[in-house]
Design a protein around this motif. Structure first.
Motif, short mmCIF file in Angstrom:
data_model
loop_
_atom_site.label_atom_id
_atom_site.label_comp_id
_atom_site.label_asym_id
_atom_site.label_seq_id
_atom_site.Cartn_x
_atom_site.Cartn_y
_atom_site.Cartn_z
N GLU A 507 16.06 -54.03 16.36
CA GLU A 507 16.79 -53.52 15.21
C GLU A 507 17.07 -52.02 15.34
O GLU A 507 16.28 -51.27 15.92
CB GLU A 507 16.01 -53.77 13.92
CG GLU A 507 15.87 -55.24 13.55
CD GLU A 507 15.05 -55.44 12.29
OE1 GLU A 507 15.57 -56.05 11.33
OE2 GLU A 507 13.90 -54.97 12.27
N LEU A 508 18.19 -51.63 14.75
CA LEU A 508 18.60 -50.24 14.74
C LEU A 508 18.82 -49.76 13.31
O LEU A 508 19.21 -50.54 12.43
CB LEU A 508 19.93 -50.05 15.50
CG LEU A 508 19.99 -50.39 16.98
CD1 LEU A 508 21.43 -50.23 17.47
CD2 LEU A 508 19.05 -49.52 17.78
N LEU A 509 18.60 -48.48 13.09
CA LEU A 509 19.05 -47.81 11.87
C LEU A 509 20.29 -47.01 12.28
O LEU A 509 20.22 -46.17 13.19
CB LEU A 509 17.96 -46.88 11.33
CG LEU A 509 18.15 -46.39 9.89
CD1 LEU A 509 18.04 -47.54 8.91
CD2 LEU A 509 17.13 -45.31 9.55
N VAL A 510 21.42 -47.30 11.66
CA VAL A 510 22.68 -46.69 12.10
C VAL A 510 23.38 -45.99 10.95
O VAL A 510 23.21 -46.35 9.77
CB VAL A 510 23.64 -47.74 12.72
CG1 VAL A 510 22.97 -48.46 13.89
CG2 VAL A 510 24.11 -48.74 11.67
N VAL A 511 24.18 -44.99 11.29
CA VAL A 511 25.04 -44.27 10.35
C VAL A 511 26.48 -44.65 10.65
O VAL A 511 26.94 -44.52 11.78
CB VAL A 511 24.86 -42.75 10.47
CG1 VAL A 511 25.83 -42.01 9.56
CG2 VAL A 511 23.42 -42.34 10.16
N ALA A 512 27.18 -45.13 9.63
CA ALA A 512 28.58 -45.54 9.77
C ALA A 512 29.45 -44.63 8.91
O ALA A 512 29.00 -44.07 7.91
CB ALA A 512 28.77 -46.99 9.36
N VAL A 513 30.72 -44.51 9.30
CA VAL A 513 31.65 -43.67 8.56
C VAL A 513 32.76 -44.54 7.99
O VAL A 513 33.17 -45.54 8.59
CB VAL A 513 32.25 -42.57 9.46
CG1 VAL A 513 33.10 -43.15 10.58
CG2 VAL A 513 33.05 -41.55 8.65
N SER A 514 33.25 -44.16 6.80
CA SER A 514 34.40 -44.82 6.18
C SER A 514 35.27 -43.73 5.58
O SER A 514 34.98 -42.54 5.70
CB SER A 514 33.96 -45.81 5.10
OG SER A 514 33.48 -45.11 3.96
#
Length: 866
Positions: A507-514
Motif C-alpha cells: 500500500e501507498l499513501l499518495v498525493v493527487a492533484v485536481s
C-alpha cells in the motif's frame, strides 16, 4: 520565479538583498552590467557567456534590442531564496537568487542559471519592447510609467499584457534550448489536464489574476502550453515578436484582441477556445485518481517518513499550517495546528522540524536550517538543505558549495551534484537522479541503477523489500513507478500523482492533484509493465552557440552603490479643491536598491503661492537604515523656513515573525523669527503572521512609543498599540488606540511624530497644544470577508472579494473648550483587480460624529496593501 511589475510612485526603503550583505563587484560588458560576489565569479562568467548568446537570439525573435544598460545580479549566499525576478521598472534589472538549484526537479531542468537566463531574459525583452511615441517618452521619463492616469502605461505599454501571456511565453522559451524546462514536467501536464477536464482553460480564468486554485501557478502552466499550441501554427519568431505588435497600442494596451488579430490573424478569444479544445483532445486519456480522500487542501509539503509514520505540513493559505501524521500500523491520521514555517518536515530526536529558509541575525541573512515552531532552529543545520535523516545519518545540500547545481553531502562527504532531491536508501546510501541530455539516470551512491528518457523524475521512497519508488511522466501527466528486480513498472494507473510513500509492501499513501487542489489517498499497488514517457518530444530544440565573449576580469571593480546610482523615477501630482497644489518628485537609486537619492518641489495656492523644496538621501544596506534631508519653505508672507534632519532606523532584534526597532530623527529648523533643534525617538515592537491568501493579517500586534523634544523645552510623547486578528474563518477584529501627552507641540491624533513614519490606521485629527495637554483615541472595527468574486474579460476592473465593516472611534482630551467625541459608522471594502493583474483595496466608509453639532462624512480610501 517571478516578474516584478510596480505601478506605484511610492519608493521602498528596503534593498533587494539582505542587510549587511557581502561585498559585491561589477563589470560592464557591452550593454550588460554584471553584479556579483567573489563566490559567484565563475558563475558570473558562465552566465555572461550564456546571456550574450541568448541576446543574439532574442534580439532577432523579439525584433528588438534592449534600449538601455541591463543589470544582471547574482545575489550572495546570504540570500538563500529559490527565486528570481526581472523588471524594467525603474531600469532593466534581473536578480538571480542562489536557492534555486534545490528546486531543479520541479522545473524539469538541468541548469538553474541557464533556465533563469532564458526565462527572466525573455521578460526583459517582453516589457522593454516599445514603438512610436513610447520610445520618445522613455527618453524623458525613463521606464517609469507616464505620470498621469489613465496614461501611466504610455511609456511601457507591455506591462498591461495579461500575466499568463508574459509567464507562458517565458515558460515556453525556457523549454526550447535543450536544458529541459517546465513543459517537460509531468506535474505541469497533470495540472493542465486537470484544468482542461474541469473547463478551467477559459478566457476569464486565464486572463485575470484570480484567487482560485492553483493561485497563479496556472499562469505559468496554461500559459506555457498556450504558447506551445501557438507555436504549432505560427512558429517561434512569430510568437516572440507579438510583444512588439502589442506595444503599438500605447493608448489602450488592454486591447489584447486587436493585437492578436493584427499579429496572428486570429481573435484572442477564439484562439483560447481552440487551445482548450486542443488540450482536451491531448488529455482525453488522462486518468485522474478521484477516490474519496483522507484529506484535502490547497497546499501540502513533500511527504517524509520513518519506520512508524508518514508526516507533512498542510495549509489553506489563510491560517496557520497543520502538521499531519499518518500512523503506518494503525493507518490513522492525526492533524494538529502548528506554527512551523512552510517546508519539508523531518523528525529529529522526537521533534518535528521544518527544512526552510528564514531570516537570521537581524535580517542580515536568509539561510536554510531546521526550524522549530517557536522560531528557534537547530544551528548545526545552518546552511544545510536537509534531504533525509535516518538515525544518525544526515543527507543534505550544502549551500556554500552549491552553485548552478546542488552539492549533495552525506555525513560531511561530498557525493555528487544531482539534478533532483535525494533520499537515503534502506542501507543509508543516497538515491538521486542525474540528467545527461534527455536521459534521466538514478544513482545509488556512485552506482547507476537505471535510466529512462525524459527530464522529469523524483525519487520518493524505498520499500521494505528494496523496491525503489519514484515519480516520472506518463503520456498525460505524472505517475508512480517502482524499480524492482531490475525492471521499471508503473504501480498505479493514474496520471495525477505528485507524491507517494510506502505504508507497507502493498500500500501507498499518495498525493493527487485536481482542478480544486490536492488530496491524500491510500492506494494498493497494482504493478504493470510501463516505462516513463518523454513528454513534448516534438519540441524543436534550438542549439545555443556559445561564442566566447571578452572574459570578465579576474579582478572586477568593487561595486560602488553611489557611483552606480541611476535614474529611478519622476512623477507629478495635482490636487484641485479649496486648496490647490502641485507636486513633482524625482528619485535615483542603485541596482541593489541600497541607496536612494531624491528631491521634491511643491506649490500650494490657497490664495497666494507657497513653495516647498526638499532633498533626501536614504541608505538601506545595513540593519540600521539611515539618511538625511533638507527642506525649504517659502510662505506667502515671504517667510523663509529651512529644516534639516537626520534619519536612522535600527533593527535591534528579530526572531521569526517578531521584531523590535528604534528610530531617531534629530532636526534643526530656522526661519525669520526663531530657530530650534528637536529630536524624535521612536521604539516599535511588532509581531505578525501573514499568509499567502489572507485578506488581512491573520495576526498583527504592534506597539510604538514615541517622544519629541526641542530646545524650547516643549516635549510630547505618544503610545500607540494596534491589533488585527482573525477570530475564525476570516472574521477579523481590528483594535487600535493612542494616548499622548504634549507640552507646546502641535498634535496630529492618528499620525506619527516622526516625519519618516506614516503607518497608523485612522483618519488623523489635528489639535494644538497651547499648554500641557493630553488625549488620544480608541478604535474598534469588525469586518468579515465575503469570498465572492466577479471577473471580466473586457472591463478593466474586477472584484476578487469584499468585506463589509462596522466601526467606532472614541476621541478624548483634557481641554475644557471641547467635549469628547465619538465617531461611528459602517463601510464596504473591496479587493479590486485593475487591468486584470493589479490588486488594490478600495474602501467606502460612512462616518458620523456624535457631538454637539452632528457631522457626517463619506470617505473614499485607496491603497495597494492592507
Amino acid at each position: 520565479m517571478g516578474l516584478a511589475l510596480l505601478f506605484s510612485a511610492t519608493s521602498s526603503h528596503g534593498a533587494n538583498t539582505v542587510n549587511s550583505d557581502d561585498d559585491y563587484f561589477y563589470q560592464v560588458d557591452q550593454q550588460t552590467e554584471y553584479i556579483f560576489t567573489k563566490e559567484h565569479q565563475v558563475e558570473a562568467q558562465k552566465t555572461a557567456n550564456f546571456w550574450q548568446a541568448m541576446q543574439k537570439i532574442y534580439a532577432q525573435e523579439f525584433a528588438w534590442n534592449l534600449d538601455e544598460k541591463t543589470s544582471l545580479i547574482l545575489a550572495s549566499k546570504k540570500n538563500q531564496i529559490a527565486n528570481a525576478w526581472a523588471t524594467i521598472y525603474p531600469n532593466n534589472i534581473s536578480l538571480f537568487y542562489p536557492g534555486g538549484p534545490y528546486e531543479l526537479e520541479d522545473f524539469a531542468s538541468s541548469s538553474w542559471y541557464q533556465m533563469l537566463v532564458t526565462h527572466e531574459g525573455s521578460h526583459l525583452y517582453q516589457l522593454n519592447t516599445k514603438t512610436g511615441p513610447s520610445t520618445f517618452t522613455k527618453n524623458v521619463f525613463g521606464n517609469y510609467p507616464f505620470p498621469m492616469f489613465p496614461l501611466f502605461w504610455f511609456t511601457i505599454p507591455n506591462i498591461a499584457v495579461p500575466t499568463w501571456l508574459l509567464e507562458g511565453n517565458s515558460v515556453w522559451n525556457e523549454s526550447r534550448f535543450g536544458i529541459g524546462g517546465r513543459l517537460f514536467s509531468g506535474e505541469y501536464w497533470a495540472k493542465v489536464c486537470s484544468l482542461a477536464q474541469a473547463n478551467r482553460l477559459r478566457e476569464k480564468y486565464l486572463t485575470n489574476d484570480h484567487l482560485f486554485y492553483p493561485y497563479g501557478e496556472e499562469k505559468y502552466i496554461a500559459g506555457g502550453f498556450f504558447f506551445l499550441f501557438l507555436n504549432e501554427s505560427y512558429g517561434t519568431e512569430k510568437l516572440n515578436s507579438f510583444f512588439l505588435q502589442h506595444s503599438s497600442h500605447f493608448i489602450n494596451p488592454m486591447r489584447t484582441n486587436l493585437a492578436f488579430q493584427e499579429h496572428f490573424g486570429s481573435n484572442y478569444s477564439d484562439l483560447i477556445v481552440r487551445f482548450e479544445s486542443s488540450m482536451k483532445t491531448k488529455c482525453q486519456n488522462f486518468q485522474a485518481l478521484k477516490a474519496q480522500a483522507l484529506l484535502n487542501g490547497p497546499f501540502m509539503s513533500r511527504l517524509s517518513a520513518d519506520h512508524d509514520e508518514i508526516f507533512f505540513l498542510t495549509g489553506d493559505g489563510k491560517s496557520p499550517n497543520r502538521l499531519v501524521r499518518y500512523n503506518k500500523q494503525q493507518q490513522q491520521l492525526q492533524v494538529e495546528e502548528r506554527d512551523l514555517p512552510w517546508g519539508q518536515i523531518f523528525k529529529l530526536k522526537g521533534n518535528y522540524l521544518s527544512a526552510s529558509a528564514r531570516y537570521q541575525d537581524r535580517a542580515t541573512k536568509i539561510q536554510n536550517s531546521l526550524w522549530f515552531d517557536d522560531s528557534n532552529r537547530e544551528e548545526n543545520f545552518d546552511g544545510k538543505v536537509v534531504q533525509d535523516i535516518q538515525d544518525n545519518s544526515y543527507l543534505y545540500f550544502d549551500e556554500q558549495k552549491s552553485q548552478d547545481l546542488p552539492a549533495l553531502i552525506q555525513d560531511n562527504k561530498l557525493l555528487a551534484f544531482p539534478h533532483s532531491k535525494a533520499i537515503l536508501s534502506n542501507d543509508k546510501i543516497a538515491l538521486y537522479f542525474l540528467q545527461k541530455g534527455a536521459e534521466r539516470i538514478l544513482y545509488e551512491g556512485d552506482k547507476k541503477l537505471f535510466s529512462f528518457q525524459g527530464y522529469y523524475g523524483k525519487v520518493l521512497d524505498q520499500g521494505p523489500t528494496g523496491d525503489i519508488l519514484f515519480l516520472a511522466a506518463t503520456p498525460q501527466g505524472s505517475g508512480v513507478y517502482i524499480f524492482a528486480k531490475g525492471k521499471i513498472q508503473q504501480v498505479l494507473t493514474y496520471d495525477n500523482i505528485l507524491d507517494a510513500k510506502f505504508i507497507n509492501e502493498q500500500e501507498l499513501l499518495v498525493v493527487a492533484v485536481s482542478s480544486e487542489g490536492l488530496s491524500l489517498h491510500k492506494q494498493r499497488l497494482s504493478p504493470r509493465s510501463q516505462l516513463p514517457a518523454l513528454l513534448n518530444s516534438h519540441i524543436e530544440t534550438q542549439k545555443i552557440t556559445l561564442t566566447p565573449p571578452a572574459e570578465l576580469s579576474t579582478n572586477p571593480a568593487p561595486y560602488n552603490a553611489i557611483r552606480n546610482m541611476r535614474f529611478n523615477f519622476w512623477s507629478l501630482y495635482f490636487y484641485w479643491g479649496e486648496y490647490t497644489s502641485a507636486q513633482g518628485d524625482i528619485s535615483f537609486s542603485d541596482p541593489l536598491a541600497q541607496n536612494q537619492l531624491g528631491g521634491n518641489y511643491a506649490v500650494n495656492a490657497p490664495q497666494e503661492q507657497e513653495r516647498e523644496y526638499s532633498l533626501y538621501y536614504i541608505n538601506s544596506k545595513h540593519p540600521t537604515n539611515w539618511g538625511f534631508g533638507a527642506k525649504r519653505n517659502e510662505s506667502p508672507e515671504d517667510i523663509i523656513e529651512h529644516k534639516y534632519y537626520l534619519y536612522s532606523n535600527l533593527l535591534l532584534w528579530q526572531k521569526g515573525n517578531q521584531s523590535f526597532r528604534a528610530s531617531v530623527v534629530p532636526a534643526y529648523e530656522k526661519n525669520d523669527y526663531y530657530e530650534k533643534t528637536s529630536g524624535v525617538l521612536r521604539l516599535q515592537y511588532q509581531t505578525q503572521r501573514n499568509y499567502k491568501l489572507s485578506f488581512a493579517p491573520y495576526r498583527l500586534g504592534q506597539f510604538s512609543l514615541e517622544g519629541k523634544i526641542d530646545n524650547h523645552d516643549y516635549y510630547s510623547y505618544k503610545f500607540h498599540p494596534s491589533f488585527i486578528f482573525d477570530l475564525s474563518s476570516e472574521h477579523f477584529i481590528q483594535l487600535e488606540g493612542e494616548y499622548f501627552y504634549s507640552h507646546g507641540h502641535q498634535i496630529d491624533i492618528g499620525e506619527s511624530l516622526s516625519p519618516m513614519v506614516s503607518d497608523y490606521l485612522i483618519r488623523p485629527l489635528r489639535l494644538y497644544a497651547d499648554n500641557y495637554y493630553s488625549g488620544g483615541y480608541g478604535k474598534f472595527k469588525y469586518f468579515p470577508v465575503i469570498n465572492w468574486s466577479h471577473y471580466f474579460t473586457w472591463f478593466p476592473f474586477s472584484l476578487r472579494r469584499f468585506s463589509p465593516s462596522i466601526h467606532a472611534t472614541y476621541f478624548f482630551w483634557d481641554r475644557q473648550k471641547r467635549d469628547n467625541l465619538v465617531e461611528y459608522g459602517f463601510g464596504l471594502m473591496g479587493e479590486v483587480l485593475f487591468a486584470h493583474k493589479l490588486p488594490f483595496f478600495i474602501e467606502l466608509e460612512f462616518a458620523q460624529q456624535d457631538q454637539r453639532e452632528e457631522k457626517k462624512e463619506v470617505l473614499l480610501k485607496l491603497r495597494q496593501n492592507f
